[in-house]
Design an enzyme around this catalytic site. Structure first.
Site, PDB file in Angstrom:
ATOM      1  N   HIS B  51      12.772  17.787  -3.871  1.00 13.38           N
ATOM      2  CA  HIS B  51      12.217  18.975  -3.221  1.00 13.38           C
ATOM      3  C   HIS B  51      13.302  19.982  -2.866  1.00 13.38           C
ATOM      4  CE1 HIS B  51       7.982  17.978  -2.776  1.00 13.38           C
ATOM      5  NE2 HIS B  51       8.307  16.736  -2.424  1.00 13.38           N
ATOM      6  N   SER B 344       7.399  11.493   2.571  1.00 12.47           N
ATOM      7  CA  SER B 344       7.913  12.602   1.780  1.00 12.47           C
ATOM      8  C   SER B 344       8.653  13.564   2.701  1.00 12.47           C
ATOM      9  CB  SER B 344       6.746  13.305   1.084  1.00 12.47           C
ATOM     10  OG  SER B 344       7.230  14.162   0.116  1.00 12.47           O
ATOM     11  N   CYS B 454       2.475  -3.515 -27.760  1.00  9.79           N
ATOM     12  CA  CYS B 454       3.817  -4.069 -27.534  1.00  9.79           C
ATOM     13  C   CYS B 454       3.883  -5.129 -26.444  1.00  9.79           C
ATOM     14  CB  CYS B 454       4.802  -2.956 -27.235  1.00  9.79           C
ATOM     15  SG  CYS B 454       4.461  -2.016 -25.748  1.00  9.79           S
TER      16      CYS B 454
HETATM   17  C1  LIG Z   1       2.023   9.951  -3.002  1.00  7.02           C
HETATM   18  C2  LIG Z   1       3.463  10.136  -2.655  1.00  7.02           C
HETATM   19  C3  LIG Z   1       4.182  11.249  -3.131  1.00  7.02           C
HETATM   20  C4  LIG Z   1       5.495  11.435  -2.797  1.00  7.02           C
HETATM   21  N1  LIG Z   1       6.184  12.449  -3.395  1.00  7.02           N
HETATM   22  C5  LIG Z   1       7.506  12.604  -3.106  1.00  7.02           C
HETATM   23  C6  LIG Z   1       8.262  13.589  -3.779  1.00  7.02           C
HETATM   24  O1  LIG Z   1       7.787  14.252  -4.703  1.00  7.02           O
HETATM   25  N2  LIG Z   1       9.548  13.771  -3.389  1.00  7.02           N
HETATM   26  C7  LIG Z   1      10.107  13.036  -2.404  1.00  7.02           C
HETATM   27  O2  LIG Z   1      11.250  13.285  -2.068  1.00  7.02           O
HETATM   28  N3  LIG Z   1       9.432  12.043  -1.802  1.00  7.02           N
HETATM   29  C8  LIG Z   1       8.148  11.797  -2.135  1.00  7.02           C
HETATM   30  N4  LIG Z   1       7.452  10.786  -1.567  1.00  7.02           N
HETATM   31  C9  LIG Z   1       8.115   9.963  -0.584  1.00  7.02           C
HETATM   32  C10 LIG Z   1       9.012   8.902  -1.175  1.00  7.02           C
HETATM   33  O3  LIG Z   1       8.365   8.229  -2.222  1.00  7.02           O
HETATM   34  C11 LIG Z   1       9.372   7.910  -0.083  1.00  7.02           C
HETATM   35  O4  LIG Z   1       9.868   8.602   1.001  1.00  7.02           O
HETATM   36  C12 LIG Z   1      10.430   6.909  -0.515  1.00  7.02           C
HETATM   37  O5  LIG Z   1      10.111   6.329  -1.761  1.00  7.02           O
HETATM   38  C13 LIG Z   1      10.575   5.833   0.520  1.00  7.02           C
HETATM   39  O6  LIG Z   1      11.522   4.905   0.078  1.00  7.02           O
HETATM   40  P1  LIG Z   1      11.907   3.683   0.950  1.00  7.02           P
HETATM   41  O7  LIG Z   1      13.073   3.042   0.279  1.00  7.02           O
HETATM   42  O8  LIG Z   1      12.092   4.097   2.328  1.00  7.02           O
HETATM   43  O9  LIG Z   1      10.631   2.750   0.922  1.00  7.02           O
HETATM   44  P2  LIG Z   1      10.157   1.713  -0.174  1.00  7.02           P
HETATM   45  O10 LIG Z   1      10.385   2.231  -1.531  1.00  7.02           O
HETATM   46  O11 LIG Z   1       8.805   1.272   0.184  1.00  7.02           O
HETATM   47  O12 LIG Z   1      11.158   0.523   0.019  1.00  7.02           O
HETATM   48  C14 LIG Z   1      10.965  -0.432   1.021  1.00  7.02           C
HETATM   49  C15 LIG Z   1      11.113  -1.793   0.429  1.00  7.02           C
HETATM   50  O13 LIG Z   1      11.086  -2.760   1.460  1.00  7.02           O
HETATM   51  C16 LIG Z   1      10.494  -3.922   0.984  1.00  7.02           C
HETATM   52  N5  LIG Z   1      10.081  -4.725   2.117  1.00  7.02           N
HETATM   53  C17 LIG Z   1       9.089  -4.447   3.003  1.00  7.02           C
HETATM   54  N6  LIG Z   1       8.996  -5.416   3.917  1.00  7.02           N
HETATM   55  C18 LIG Z   1       9.938  -6.339   3.603  1.00  7.02           C
HETATM   56  C19 LIG Z   1      10.318  -7.581   4.172  1.00  7.02           C
HETATM   57  N7  LIG Z   1       9.710  -8.065   5.225  1.00  7.02           N
HETATM   58  N8  LIG Z   1      11.319  -8.267   3.594  1.00  7.02           N
HETATM   59  C20 LIG Z   1      11.945  -7.785   2.488  1.00  7.02           C
HETATM   60  N9  LIG Z   1      11.620  -6.621   1.916  1.00  7.02           N
HETATM   61  C21 LIG Z   1      10.634  -5.897   2.462  1.00  7.02           C
HETATM   62  C22 LIG Z   1       9.373  -3.376   0.152  1.00  7.02           C
HETATM   63  O14 LIG Z   1       8.934  -4.335  -0.784  1.00  7.02           O
HETATM   64  C23 LIG Z   1       9.976  -2.141  -0.503  1.00  7.02           C
HETATM   65  O15 LIG Z   1      10.494  -2.383  -1.790  1.00  7.02           O
HETATM   66  C24 LIG Z   1       6.125  10.543  -1.922  1.00  7.02           C
HETATM   67  C25 LIG Z   1       5.447   9.424  -1.471  1.00  7.02           C
HETATM   68  C26 LIG Z   1       4.131   9.188  -1.874  1.00  7.02           C
HETATM   69  C27 LIG Z   1       3.460   7.942  -1.478  1.00  7.02           C
END
Ligand SMILES: Cc1cc2nc3c(=O)[nH]c(=O)nc-3n(C[C@H](O)[C@H](O)[C@H](O)COP(=O)(O)OP(=O)(O)OC[C@H]3O[C@@H](n4cnc5c(N)ncnc54)[C@H](O)[C@@H]3O)c2cc1C
Ligand SMILES: Cc1cc2nc3c(=O)[nH]c(=O)nc-3n(C[C@H](O)[C@H](O)[C@H](O)COP(=O)(O)OP(=O)(O)OC[C@H]3O[C@@H](n4cnc5c(N)ncnc54)[C@H](O)[C@@H]3O)c2cc1C
Lengths: 420, 496
Positions: B51, B344, B454
């Site tokens: 973004h 996001s 595949c």
């Molecule tokens: C519909 C949608 C659209 C979006 N569009 C954008 C965009 O265009 N641009 C942008 O910048 N952001 C966007 N976002 C936001 C972005 O995707 C998230 O902010 C980001 O992916 C979050 O990453 P994270 O690593 O914090 O969480 P996650 O990717 O969820 O990572 C957390 C990890 O923790 C693991 N976990 C959870 N509990 C435990 C446990 N007890 N023990 C071990 N592991 C655990 C999970 O399995 C997961 O893999 C969007 C989100 C959504 C849903």
């Protein structure tokens, strides 16, 4: 002209793309006609999808005997080897280039390297792909246990893997029905075959399978949703009215661990589209003349890439015809005709090929109706042709032979299927 | 003595933190993930946009406002160092009514405040120059050239590979179930695979960050899931050159129309709030998809026929109490750092979040960070057959015949690509063979046929390389096995 100076170059009269029945029959015929031909297929074996079709039902017209898919394929393959046709398996065509009518290049990759093949004509027989769950609007969880019929068939009959034990099948065409039997024979419970239309989609002999194995058929129903955690647990089914609109409140769930999508095939023509071959939206395959030549001179097409066939016999027949076309094309530097007679779809004709006839030769028209009818006549008013048919069904492709004499003076032909 | 750091969650946040912390020689970094592979949480299904950083109000959401633009700037460097698929194509926030310009002016002003460069409002003529096939109703737009797109899971994979190469230890299929706290200090995490000792615990657990915080005794926030659904079309369907947004409303940035990095037209997401207990509800719905379709049509009237749809999917945004990112060392529990509520633009912000965490470790925990004399910032992208010219491909095949065999015909993914993917899976510690792990590294199964040709071949390769029976290969981890046995299993009465 040398597009890729650093890769090995081969040269043939004709390159056949695809080693299924269409491609093999084309390569065999081309060789018989004295052409220098190369057949390419990306699989490790020849036969296209036939080696995975272990049921009978193949070859009644072509070999006058009923064979299984692998038997049909191995007969063609044996002929190919006997004639000394050159072929390569594990050879994937990446791109076709069309430099001029008699100068075409096919780029393919194989475990021994990437090659460019110069050819005067190309016969394209790359088959079809299956429609998948997303394409038919199924929503819900993304889980294991959702397969297209062909994929399930590959898993079972090529690799020996059983996908699941409680199965729901979407689509009552031949492929869906045959897969219903295949699962039942391995001891799985086929809980339902779900069909959108008010009539079954397959040949009568295949619809019998349902009775033989006591499998419920839901006509005028569709699967709309899949739920489950790692794996399919249940699917939601809904009834539709005569306009195929869903009837509110008619939903119910069927528990199962496997969902098989058998919702039709789509000709595999992306590589042709890329070089500007005109596509008929009705068949999904190219627009062709009576030599099965596409709108790009010297590119011929046969089998399921041309239109979806239900009988492999017609597929092989198309392969031979395309090879004859290629021979004529190479000899005369093009397919010439005094005029092209356009074939038009009339009443209750959903698709038809070929699209243009020269009038110089006999021809088979392949067509499908849009809806089932009983006691009908197939008519071509321009030439006064009439053919009485007891039943027609969208599932059964009609094949009509026209003689050169009867069509040579026509300007165009309209094919219609109407009440007798 | 090294300071032991346990990062919970290998999403874009956790992986980025691991990479940044791998730079310091006095840290021993453990990246813990409950899924079989990295990037399968929130980071898996989103719009994949980097973004522009113009829409977060710095008064209300200071963290988001600061880290979004910071992240955007860092991604320009990270995509190069790590060879992550990306495109910098810019975005248009489209005005359809005169009043929309008021909102665009506000965004422009806020963007300037947040430090976003090069934004401007363009008129009708210029908007069609930038995007010829936009709806004829468009009367102008806010043009934000710094917006880009990346492959989000490929990004998490790339970052993790680089982190592992720099000494980070991964623990996949390892679920954190308890946090040991003694005398107000963290001592480690309890997992299904035993206890992992740690002096610092970083909670980057995405949707579950509130639950993790709670087991550490911190309960001032909650996270609820907000669903967004998408349609993805065949790569032959023409899409826009720019990222297209409608003018935002107070609740949402709106439904985006874009051509994603692999060249597919993609539309979505809508926004639907789910109850907190539905954090694993990733089901697509007909209502949601319909809403997206209708929303997208307003900007892009030429939506293709349904026969050109290759996939629909849904993602869940982790929406925190208060709405801002919660990134801080918690005072009650020394060594516990929350990286929670990363909704996001969390993907955009991730690199900046990671530096923020390093800063917190120094500043708030008082740990001096000593840089390694040799830290490798680079990671090579996996070989993609489809990116090679025929000459390059021929050379690759001559060295390794597996590159000459195409497995995925829609995307021209070779057996060589897949074997390399499997090697890389093993390198970061993937234990359960899954088709999705191969898919996210190679793009196999993501084309027009959606894997029906595949997938069976990929299953064979995974079975062989992992030494398991083919039916035990999974789609996406345990419980999603491909089959129940060999084809005669039921007849022998051996059903699984
Ligand atoms: C519909 C949608 C659209 C979006 N569009 C954008 C965009 O265009 N641009 C942008 O910048 N952001 C966007 N976002 C936001 C972005 O995707 C998230 O902010 C980001 O992916 C979050 O990453 P994270 O690593 O914090 O969480 P996650 O990717 O969820 O990572 C957390 C990890 O923790 C693991 N976990 C959870 N509990 C435990 C446990 N007890 N023990 C071990 N592991 C655990 C999970 O399995 C997961 O893999 C969007 C989100 C959504 C849903
Ligand atoms: C479940 C099922 C049951 C059936 N039952 C019957 C039956 O009972 N009786 C009957 O007559 N017919 C039956 N059929 C139909 C029949 O099998 C098909 O009509 C026929 O196989 C189509 O042949 P084809 O040569 O056009 O295509 P295919 O058999 O699909 O062959 C095309 C070949 O081209 C290859 N190819 C594609 N692209 C490339 C490329 N770029 N480079 C190299 N190679 C490429 C493909 O890998 C494939 O090997 C059945 C089909 C199915 C799926």
């Amino acid at each position: 002209m040398e597009p890729f100076p650093q890769i090995p170059m081969l040269s043939y009269d004709v390159v056949v793309i695809g080693g299924g029945p269409a491609g093999m029959a084309a390569a065999v015929r081309a060789k018989e006609l004295g052409l220098n031909v190369l057949l390419l297929d990306e699989n490790d074996y020849l036969g296209g999808i036939l080696p995975q079709c272990i049921h009978p039902g193949f070859g009644l017209h072509y070999y006058k005997e009923e064979l299984t898919g692998p038997e049909f394929a191995s007969r063609l393959a044996r002929k190919l080897v006997e004639l000394g046709v050159e072929y390569k398996t594990a050879a994937r065509v990446l791109e076709i280039k069309n430099y001029s009518d008699l100068e075409k290049v096919v780029i393919f990759t194989s475990p021994t390297g990437v090659y460019q093949v110069w050819a005067k004509a190309i016969i394209y027989a790359a088959g079809a792909r299956e429609r998948h769950a997303f394409e038919i609007g199924i929503v819900g969880d993304r889980v294991s246990g959702i397969y297209t019929a062909g994929e399930a068939q590959t898993l079972m009959d090529i690799y020996g893997i059983l996908p699941g034990k409680e199965v729901v099948i979407v689509g009552s065409g031949d492929v869906g029905l045959i897969m219903a039997r295949r699962f039942a024979l391995e001891g799985a419970k086929v809980k339902a075959v779900v069909e959108l239309m008010p009539y079954p989609g397959g040949l009568a002999r295949n619809v019998m399978i349902l009775r033989d194995f006591d499998i419920p058929l839901y006509l005028s129903h569709k699967v709309v949703e899949v739920r489950g955690k790692g794996r399919v647990e249940r699917v939601k089914v809904v009834r539709v009215d005569e306009n195929l609109n869903e009837i509110p409140g008619s939903e119910f769930w069927i528990s199962c661990d496997t969902l098989i999508i058998s919702a039709g095939l789509v000709p595999n023509v992306k590589k042709l589209e890329a070089i500007g071959v005109e596509i008929d939206p009705a068949t999904g395959g190219p627009v062709v003349n009576d030599r099965l030549e596409t709108s790009v001179p010297g590119i011929f097409v046969a089998g399921n890439s041309l239109l979806i066939n239900d009988l492999v016999d017609y597929v092989a027949e198309q392969g031979e015809l395309a090879a004859e076309g290629a021979k004529e094309f190479i000899e005369n530097g093009g397919i010439e005709s005094r005029k092209w007679i356009k074939v038009e779809k009339g009443e209750n004709v959903r698709l038809i090929a070929p699209h243009y006839l020269s009038g110089d030769r006999d021809v088979y028209l392949y067509l499908r109706v849009a809806r089932p009818m009983e006691d009908v006549e197939l008519r071509i008013p321009e030439i006064g042709r009439k053919m009485r048919l007891p039943v027609v069904k969208p599932a059964e492709m009609l094949r009509v032979k026209l003689k050169a004499e009867e069509i040579k003076n026509a300007e165009r032909l309209t094919v219609e299927v109407v009440e007798a | 003595m090294k300071t032991k750091v346990a990062i919970i969650g290998a999403g874009i946040s956790g992986a980025s933190i691991a990479r940044v912390l791998s730079r310091y020689e006095n840290l021993e970094v453990h990246l813990i993930e409950k899924a079989p592979d990295v990037g399968w949480g929130v980071s898996k299904a989103n719009t994949a946009l980097i973004h522009g950083g113009y829409d977060d109000d710095p008064e209300k959401y200071p963290m988001r406002a600061k880290l979004c633009i910071g992240g955007n700037r860092l991604w320009h460097q990270w995509v190069k160092e790590l060879e992550i698929p990306h495109v910098w194509n810019g975005a248009l926030i489209v005005a359809l009514k005169e009043e929309d310009f008021d909102e665009l002016e506000k965004l422009l002003e806020r963007g300037r405040q947040n430090g976003v460069p090069e934004m401007r409002i363009v008129d009708r003529e210029e908007v069609f120059h930038l995007e010829p096939n936009l709806t004829r109703e468009a009367i102008g737009a806010l043009w934000v050239p710094i917006v880009g797109q990346i492959g989000p899971i490929p990004a998490v994979i790339a970052i993790t590979e680089n982190a592992v190469a720099n000494g980070v230890k991964t623990h996949l299929e390892t679920e954190v179930r308890g946090i040991k706290v003694e005398n107000g200090e963290v001592k480690g995490v309890e997992t299904n695979n035993g206890f992992i000792e740690a002096d610092i615990v970083i909670n980057a657990a995405g949707l579950y960050a509130d639950e993790i915080a709670r087991i550490a005794g911190i309960d001032y926030f909650e996270i609820h899931p907000r669903k967004g659904e998408y349609w993805l079309f065949d790569d032959t369907v023409p899409g826009p050159r720019r990222v297209l947004f409608p003018t935002p409303t107070p609740i949402s940035k709106g439904i985006v129309v874009t051509t994603e990095v692999s060249g597919h037209l993609m539309i979505g997401p809508n926004a639907q709030d789910l109850p907190p207990e539905e954090k694993d509800n990733l089901a697509t719905t007909r209502e949601g998809l319909k809403e997206v379709w209708e929303g997208a049509k307003k900007l892009w009237p030429q939506l293709p026929p349904r026969s050109r749809v290759i996939r629909t999917f849904a993602g869940l945004r982790p929406e925190p109490t208060g709405g801002d990112f919660i990134i801080k060392a918690e005072e009650e529990v020394w060594g516990f750092i929350n990286v929670a509520g990363i909704r996001s633009p969390g993907l955009t912000s991730a690199p900046a979040i990671a530096y923020e965490v390093a800063e917190i470790i120094k500043r708030d925990l008082g740990i001096e960070l000593r840089e390694k004399s040799k830290w490798n910032p680079y990671r090579k992208e996996i070989t993609h057959f489809f990116m090679m010219t025929p000459e390059q491909a021929n050379e690759a095949v001559t060295k390794n015949p597996a590159y000459g065999k195409i497995v995925c015909r829609c995307n021209n993914v070779s057996e060589g690509d897949i074997l390399e993917a499997i090697e890389r899976m093993k390198f970061i510690g993937v234990k359960t063979p899954s088709v999705d792990s191969v898919k996210f590294r190679t793009k196999a199964t993501t084309g027009t046929c959606q894997g029906s040709f595949c997938r069976p071949k990929i299953i064979q390769l995974l079975a062989r390389e992992y030494g398991v029976e083919p039916w035990k290969v999974t789609l996406k981890g345990k419980g999603s096995e491909i089959g129940i046995g060999d084809v005669k299993a039921l007849l022998r009465g051996e059903e699984a």
